[in-house]
Motif scaffolding. Structure first.
Motif, mmCIF file in Angstrom:
data_model
loop_
_atom_site.group_PDB
_atom_site.id
_atom_site.type_symbol
_atom_site.label_atom_id
_atom_site.label_comp_id
_atom_site.label_asym_id
_atom_site.label_seq_id
_atom_site.Cartn_x
_atom_site.Cartn_y
_atom_site.Cartn_z
ATOM 1 N N PRO A 119 0.777 -1.253 0.000
ATOM 2 C CA PRO A 119 0.000 0.000 0.000
ATOM 3 C C PRO A 119 0.807 1.301 0.000
ATOM 4 N N THR A 120 1.792 1.438 0.899
ATOM 5 C CA THR A 120 2.529 2.708 0.952
ATOM 6 C C THR A 120 3.307 2.922 -0.335
ATOM 7 N N ARG B 143 13.571 -0.248 3.152
ATOM 8 C CA ARG B 143 13.232 0.871 2.271
ATOM 9 C C ARG B 143 14.352 1.927 2.297
HETATM 10 C C1 BEZ Z 1 3.593 -0.885 2.571
HETATM 11 O O1 BEZ Z 1 2.479 -0.457 2.731
HETATM 12 O O2 BEZ Z 1 4.412 -0.281 1.886
HETATM 13 C C2 BEZ Z 1 3.973 -2.198 3.148
HETATM 14 C C3 BEZ Z 1 3.000 -3.037 3.634
HETATM 15 C C4 BEZ Z 1 3.362 -4.255 4.171
HETATM 16 C C5 BEZ Z 1 4.690 -4.623 4.187
HETATM 17 C C6 BEZ Z 1 5.640 -3.795 3.692
HETATM 18 C C7 BEZ Z 1 5.296 -2.557 3.168
#
Ligand code: BEZ
Length: 182
Positions: A54-55, A133
Motif C-alpha cells: 500500500p505505501t 526501504r
Molecule cells: C507498505 O504499505 O508499503 C507495506 C505493507 C506491508 C509490508 C511492507 C510494506
C-alpha cells in the motif's frame, strides 16, 4: 551511510515485450546489468519491501513517477524502482501504475539488495527476504546521497516511510543545487 560507494555489479533478469514473438505472451528474457542502468547517468534508485504494497503503491512510487519533471529539472536522468520481486511481478506492477517515467528493476534473488546491506527478513508477513526501504542519488554508478529509513531490522512491524520519500529526495536535490550555486 553509503555515500561514495559503488553500486554492486549485478545482472538482473528482466522480461521484455517483443512483438516478433507473436502469440498471447510475446515476452522474452533480457539480462540487464547495473552498468546498463546506471553508467553515465545521474539517477535515483529507490527500493522498497514489495510490489503492490500500500505505501509503495499509494505514495512512494506515484510520487517519483508524477514528480519526474521536477527531478529532471534538478539534474536527474533516470528513476529506478527496485524490489525483491521477480520481473513478472514488477512488470505487472508497472503496468497497473501506468508508469511512463520510472523504470522497475526486479531484484528477484535479492542479490543486489544483499550486497547493498539492505536485505531483511519479513517472515512476520510471510514475505521472506526483502529490501529495507531506501533511496539514493547515484552518479555514474556511485552513491552521491543516501536516504535510509530508520530502524533497519528483520521483521519490522511497521516499515517506516519518510526519509526515502520523493519529497525528501527532491528537497535534498534542491538544497544541493543551491549549495553548488553559492
Ligand atoms: C507498505 O504499505 O508499503 C507495506 C505493507 C506491508 C509490508 C511492507 C510494506
Amino acid at each position: 551511510m553509503k555515500v561514495g560507494y559503488k553500486l554492486p555489479e549485478i545482472t538482473f533478469h528482466t522480461r521484455v515485450r517483443d512483438e516478433t514473438i507473436g502469440g498471447p505472451n510475446p515476452f522474452r528474457w533480457l539480462d540487464v546489468t547495473t552498468a546498463d542502468y546506471f553508467a553515465g547517468k545521474r539517477a535515483i534508485l529507490f527500493s522498497l519491501p514489495g510490489a503492490f504494497t500500500p505505501t509503495c503503491s499509494t505514495y512512494q512510487l506515484p510520487g517519483f513517477e508524477n514528480g519526474f519533471a521536477d527531478f529532471a529539472e534538478h539534474g536527474i536522468d533516470a528513476i529506478y524502482c527496485m524490489s525483491v520481486n521477480d520481473s513478472f511481478v514488477m512488470n505487472k506492477w508497472a503496468e497497473a501504475q501506468g508508469l511512463k517515467n520510472v523504470t522497475v528493476i526486479p531484484d528477484g534473488s535479492g542479490e543486489f539488495t544483499r550486497r547493498m546491506g539492505m536485505l531483511v527478513r519479513k517472515d512476520n508477513l510471510g514475505f521472506g527476504l526483502r529490501s529495507w526501504r531506501y533511496a539514493a542519488v547515484v552518479k555514474d554508478g556511485e552513491i552521491e546521497a543516501w536516504f535510509e529509513e530508520p530502524g533497519l531490522c528483520d521483521n519490522h512491524g511497521e516499515d517506516p516511510y519518510g526519509v526515502s520519500s520523493p519529497e525528501n529526495v527532491l528537497s535534498w536535490l534542491k538544497d544541493a543545487a543551491k549549495g553548488a550555486a553559492a
